[in-house]
Design an enzyme around this catalytic site. Sequence first.
Site, PDB file in Angstrom:
ATOM      1  N   GLY A   1       0.869  -1.183   0.000  1.00  0.00           N
ATOM      2  CA  GLY A   1       0.000   0.000   0.000  1.00  0.00           C
ATOM      3  C   GLY A   1       0.903   1.230   0.000  1.00  0.00           C
ATOM      4  O   GLY A   1       1.876   1.301   0.766  1.00  0.00           O
ATOM      5  N   ALA A   2       0.568   2.194  -0.882  1.00  0.00           N
ATOM      6  CA  ALA A   2       1.485   3.309  -1.139  1.00  0.00           C
ATOM      7  C   ALA A   2       1.907   4.093   0.121  1.00  0.00           C
ATOM      8  O   ALA A   2       3.109   4.242   0.376  1.00  0.00           O
ATOM      9  CB  ALA A   2       0.854   4.233  -2.185  1.00  0.00           C
TER      10      ALA A   2
ATOM     11  N   ASP B   1      -1.631   4.595  -6.151  1.00  0.00           N
ATOM     12  CA  ASP B   1      -0.181   4.563  -5.917  1.00  0.00           C
ATOM     13  C   ASP B   1       0.517   5.783  -6.495  1.00  0.00           C
ATOM     14  O   ASP B   1       1.628   6.104  -6.101  1.00  0.00           O
ATOM     15  CB  ASP B   1       0.412   3.287  -6.514  1.00  0.00           C
TER      16      ASP B   1
ATOM     17  N   LYS C   1      -3.967  -0.441  -8.328  1.00  0.00           N
ATOM     18  CA  LYS C   1      -3.929  -1.902  -8.441  1.00  0.00           C
ATOM     19  C   LYS C   1      -4.552  -2.400  -9.735  1.00  0.00           C
ATOM     20  O   LYS C   1      -5.615  -1.920 -10.145  1.00  0.00           O
ATOM     21  CB  LYS C   1      -4.646  -2.492  -7.219  1.00  0.00           C
TER      22      LYS C   1
HETATM   23  O1  MRU Z   1       0.483  -4.008  -4.523  1.00  0.00           O
HETATM   24  P1  MRU Z   1      -0.111  -3.262  -3.382  1.00  0.00           P
HETATM   25  O2  MRU Z   1      -0.953  -4.101  -2.491  1.00  0.00           O
HETATM   26  O3  MRU Z   1       0.930  -2.455  -2.638  1.00  0.00           O
HETATM   27  O4  MRU Z   1      -1.093  -2.218  -4.068  1.00  0.00           O
HETATM   28  C1  MRU Z   1      -1.812  -1.344  -3.264  1.00  0.00           C
HETATM   29  C2  MRU Z   1      -2.751  -0.492  -4.025  1.00  0.00           C
HETATM   30  O5  MRU Z   1      -2.823  -0.540  -5.235  1.00  0.00           O
HETATM   31  C3  MRU Z   1      -3.559   0.500  -3.233  1.00  0.00           C
HETATM   32  O6  MRU Z   1      -4.800   0.708  -3.818  1.00  0.00           O
HETATM   33  C4  MRU Z   1      -2.803   1.836  -3.203  1.00  0.00           C
HETATM   34  O7  MRU Z   1      -1.479   1.641  -2.758  1.00  0.00           O
HETATM   35  C5  MRU Z   1      -3.439   2.822  -2.323  1.00  0.00           C
HETATM   36  S1  MRU Z   1      -3.311   2.338  -0.639  1.00  0.00           S
HETATM   37  C6  MRU Z   1      -3.933   3.532   0.374  1.00  0.00           C
END
Ligand code: MRU
Length: 346
Positions: A46-47, A236, A247
């Site tokens: 998660g970002a 992200d 995602k």
């Molecule tokens: O691969 P991940 O699980 O790190 O991807 C996370 C996402 O795509 C989330 O939607 C994004 O980071 C926003 S989290 C607040």
Amino acid sequence: MIETLILKGDAVELIDQRILPLAFETVRCSNADEMAQAIRDMVVRGAPAIGVAAAYGYALEAQLHSTASTPSFLSAMEVAAECLLNSRPTAVNLAWAVKRMQAVQAQHLPVGIAACAQALLSEAISLHQQDIRINQTMGQHGAALLPDGARVLTHCNAGALATAGYGTALGVIRAAVESGKRIAVFADETRPFLQGARLTAWELMQDRIPVTLITDNMSGYLMARGEIDAVVVGTDRVTANGDVVNKIGTYMVAVLAQRHNIPFYVACPVSTLDLNTPTGAEVPIEERSAQEVLGFAGVRWAPEGVAVRNPAFDVTPAALVTAIITERGIVHQPDRAGIARLMQSL
Ligand code: MRU
């Protein structure tokens, strides 16, 4: 509140998000290399969460070199920054956090290495606390967009687990619930890493927010039947023109939402906005291991030798986005001018 990461003495404990909800375990990281490995393996993901994790990784590394000479401290910190920056390429929060740590380092270096290392640790702690406050403010802005009784679809996990706490997309939902609205969530399973099925479903159930799990190919059916009132996702990276990188599968959901006149909202901190990248086409999209697509948790379902693609993110063009919700306010119909205005505010 779920504590995605906690500083404990000379290490940070991360909830191991690879095994939730079947097991609740933590992983300890005490230097930049261990933290980069945890980010790469998606122990923490998660970002915003990987931004805070990288800041801690950098700060812990500085502690280990706090009695070193200036040249050896600087060279160790350069290696640490490289290692953290290379762990995952797509979420801009990670690079944002490392750059912020480097600026604090440059500012405090003249007062000595030990004091500089201390300032870096304080900065990581403050980024951690700030992220929670930012999410709560963002949640309050976004909650106003959700009507009482709304059935909200979300994709992946943009919750407490994806941040230092409270969440971005799930923060908006939490804030709406806290304001007394009745909100029901549909969680996309989110193949192949199953962040929706494993993490979003678990997290919302902990808070007793009604959640229904669906597979990624069911949202069109539900939208066509009028069973979804809004989509809220995290991101992200938002590029200068308002494109949203999130995602894999988010783009599909946005196209469907437009087809069915359903608002498509994106919630993120301002640190996710990247004015240096003109459009989504220039964002590096992480390709992950084929193993994630071939099976899960040691169970394999695809034939030996089959070719696999596994891009972890996709790009939703700004034109499909109804609004971007941040801690500084909301940008409706995001475009270059709207994003620039938001960055200039404050
Ligand atoms: O691969 P991940 O699980 O790190 O991807 C996370 C996402 O795509 C989330 O939607 C994004 O980071 C926003 S989290 C607040």
